[in-house]
Write a protein that holds these residues in place. Structure first.
Motif, PDB file in Angstrom:
ATOM      1  N   UNK A  76       0.839  -1.207   0.000  1.00 13.68           N
ATOM      2  CA  UNK A  76       0.000   0.000   0.000  1.00 13.68           C
ATOM      3  C   UNK A  76       0.872   1.255   0.000  1.00 13.68           C
ATOM      4  N   UNK A  77       0.486   2.221  -0.832  1.00 13.34           N
ATOM      5  CA  UNK A  77       1.151   3.525  -0.859  1.00 13.34           C
ATOM      6  C   UNK A  77       0.198   4.565  -0.269  1.00 13.34           C
ATOM      7  N   UNK A  78       0.649   5.281   0.756  1.00 16.89           N
ATOM      8  CA  UNK A  78      -0.126   6.363   1.358  1.00 16.89           C
ATOM      9  C   UNK A  78       0.455   7.687   0.871  1.00 16.89           C
ATOM     10  N   UNK A  79      -0.415   8.538   0.315  1.00 18.13           N
ATOM     11  CA  UNK A  79       0.019   9.837  -0.209  1.00 18.13           C
ATOM     12  C   UNK A  79      -0.767  10.923   0.528  1.00 18.13           C
ATOM     13  N   UNK A  80      -0.099  11.595   1.458  1.00 15.14           N
ATOM     14  CA  UNK A  80      -0.783  12.604   2.276  1.00 15.14           C
ATOM     15  C   UNK A  80       0.252  13.530   2.892  1.00 15.14           C
ATOM     16  N   UNK A  81       0.012  14.841   2.796  1.00 12.40           N
ATOM     17  CA  UNK A  81       0.961  15.792   3.377  1.00 12.40           C
ATOM     18  C   UNK A  81       0.687  16.055   4.852  1.00 12.40           C
ATOM     19  N   UNK A  82      -0.394  15.468   5.395  1.00 13.20           N
ATOM     20  CA  UNK A  82      -0.633  15.530   6.842  1.00 13.20           C
ATOM     21  C   UNK A  82       0.177  14.406   7.489  1.00 13.20           C
ATOM     22  N   UNK A  83       1.376  14.734   7.946  1.00 14.28           N
ATOM     23  CA  UNK A  83       2.307  13.711   8.415  1.00 14.28           C
ATOM     24  C   UNK A  83       1.733  12.868   9.545  1.00 14.28           C
ATOM     25  N   UNK A  84       1.103  13.520  10.524  1.00 19.15           N
ATOM     26  CA  UNK A  84       0.588  12.781  11.679  1.00 19.15           C
ATOM     27  C   UNK A  84      -0.454  11.752  11.256  1.00 19.15           C
ATOM     28  N   UNK A  85      -1.357  12.163  10.381  1.00 20.50           N
ATOM     29  CA  UNK A  85      -2.390  11.244   9.914  1.00 20.50           C
ATOM     30  C   UNK A  85      -1.774  10.097   9.122  1.00 20.50           C
ATOM     31  N   UNK A 107      -1.792  -4.640  10.711  1.00 19.85           N
ATOM     32  CA  UNK A 107      -2.660  -5.594  10.011  1.00 19.85           C
ATOM     33  C   UNK A 107      -1.860  -6.507   9.077  1.00 19.85           C
ATOM     34  N   UNK A 108      -0.532  -6.253   9.004  1.00 26.36           N
ATOM     35  CA  UNK A 108       0.327  -7.126   8.206  1.00 26.36           C
ATOM     36  C   UNK A 108       0.652  -6.617   6.818  1.00 26.36           C
ATOM     37  N   UNK A 109       0.292  -5.368   6.525  1.00 29.38           N
ATOM     38  CA  UNK A 109       0.519  -4.833   5.191  1.00 29.38           C
ATOM     39  C   UNK A 109       1.879  -4.142   5.073  1.00 29.38           C
ATOM     40  N   UNK A 110       2.385  -4.087   3.852  1.00 27.10           N
ATOM     41  CA  UNK A 110       3.642  -3.396   3.566  1.00 27.10           C
ATOM     42  C   UNK A 110       3.315  -1.972   3.130  1.00 27.10           C
ATOM     43  N   UNK A 111       3.796  -0.996   3.890  1.00 28.30           N
ATOM     44  CA  UNK A 111       3.378   0.390   3.698  1.00 28.30           C
ATOM     45  C   UNK A 111       4.550   1.277   3.282  1.00 28.30           C
ATOM     46  N   UNK A 112       4.296   2.141   2.300  1.00 24.36           N
ATOM     47  CA  UNK A 112       5.206   3.226   1.937  1.00 24.36           C
ATOM     48  C   UNK A 112       4.399   4.519   2.007  1.00 24.36           C
ATOM     49  N   UNK A 113       4.981   5.572   2.587  1.00 22.88           N
ATOM     50  CA  UNK A 113       4.295   6.866   2.691  1.00 22.88           C
ATOM     51  C   UNK A 113       5.107   7.947   1.985  1.00 22.88           C
ATOM     52  N   UNK A 114       4.420   8.793   1.242  1.00 24.53           N
ATOM     53  CA  UNK A 114       5.047   9.963   0.630  1.00 24.53           C
ATOM     54  C   UNK A 114       4.146  11.165   0.882  1.00 24.53           C
ATOM     55  N   UNK A 115       4.715  12.377   0.738  1.00 24.39           N
ATOM     56  CA  UNK A 115       4.010  13.587   1.142  1.00 24.39           C
ATOM     57  C   UNK A 115       3.387  14.368  -0.008  1.00 24.39           C
TER      58      UNK A 115
END
Length: 237
Positions: free
Chosen positions: A4-13, A24-32
């Motif tokens: 899963x890729x999370x794209x959100x500039x609200x860092x805390x969220x 939940x066992x998912x592989x997560x990458x986050x970008x802003x």
């Protein structure tokens, strides 16, 4: 497990959502921002993108449109904490999977992720008269695929017509309708279906006919599960 890729500039969220989905066992990458999201999609395939509509530089909808050109199969869920109905409508019109509003119910997000994972799973039909083989193979594959079984040719034919199959694991010597007829039907219904023939006997004539009908591979029983999984990966399933 989903990538899963999370794209959100609200860092805390983004951090909170990332941590919960990792649990939940998912592989997560986050970008802003959207530009970094596009770069990520160029590097790797993701099962799901959770993307804020309002992003710095390039908004989430425009990012989604560019991502869709790179990876048409990826599912994108838009997130918004604002009243931006025009952008929401545009995103859904362009093929976004769904739109969720902030602050959102995390359990609903988890449920949505699970729904996407189930829908993303490739469908495999195991058509084999040997119940033990059916169950052994199903048990080995059920975590990563949607697996259905058929004990004879008649049941296999019904399930082929009922399920949109990406792969058939096929015993040529099926009770009822024989395996070659099932192979022909599978190819007529789904020209790109991957058919892997399973056999415990030396059947050169039937195997040659199966190859002529575009069977992907032939494996001998008892089934080597590791070799089967490698074949599925080789076939991009």
């Amino acid at each position: 497990m989903a990538k899963i890729l999370i794209v959100d500039d609200e860092k805390d969220l983004a951090y909170v959502l990332s941590d919960i989905l990792k649990l939940e066992g998912h592989q997560i990458t986050s970008v802003l921002d959207g530009y970094k999201a596009i770069e990520e999609i160029k590097k790797a395939h993701y099962d799901l993108i959770l993307m804020d509509i309002r992003l710095p530089g390039i908004n989430g909808v425009e990012t989604f449109i560019q991502i869709k050109e790179i990876d048409p199969e990826v599912k994108v869920v838009m997130m918004t904490g604002f009243s931006v109905e025009d952008l929401i409508e545009k995103a859904l019109r362009e093929g976004a999977y769904a739109c969720i509003h902030k602050p959102f119910d995390l359990q609903k997000v988890i449920g949505l992720v699970q729904k996407v994972i189930i829908e993303n799973k490739k469908v495999i039909l195991i058509a084999n008269g040997d119940g033990r083989t059916r169950e052994e193979v199903k048990t080995a594959l059920i975590k990563d695929y949607s697996v259905y079984t058929a004990k004879d040719g008649n049941e296999a034919m019904v399930k082929l017509q009922d399920k949109s199959c990406q792969c058939v694991l096929l015993n040529l010597q099926l009770p009822g309708i024989n395996g070659l007829s099932i192979l022909k039907q599978a190819k007529e219904l789904y020209p790109d279906v991957v058919v892997i023939v399973m056999t415990e006997y030396d059947l050169p004539e039937m195997v040659n006919k199966a190859r002529e009908l575009s069977a992907y591979a032939v494996i001998k029983k008892p089934i080597d599960i590791k070799a089967l999984i490698l074949l599925l990966k080789e076939a991009k399933l």
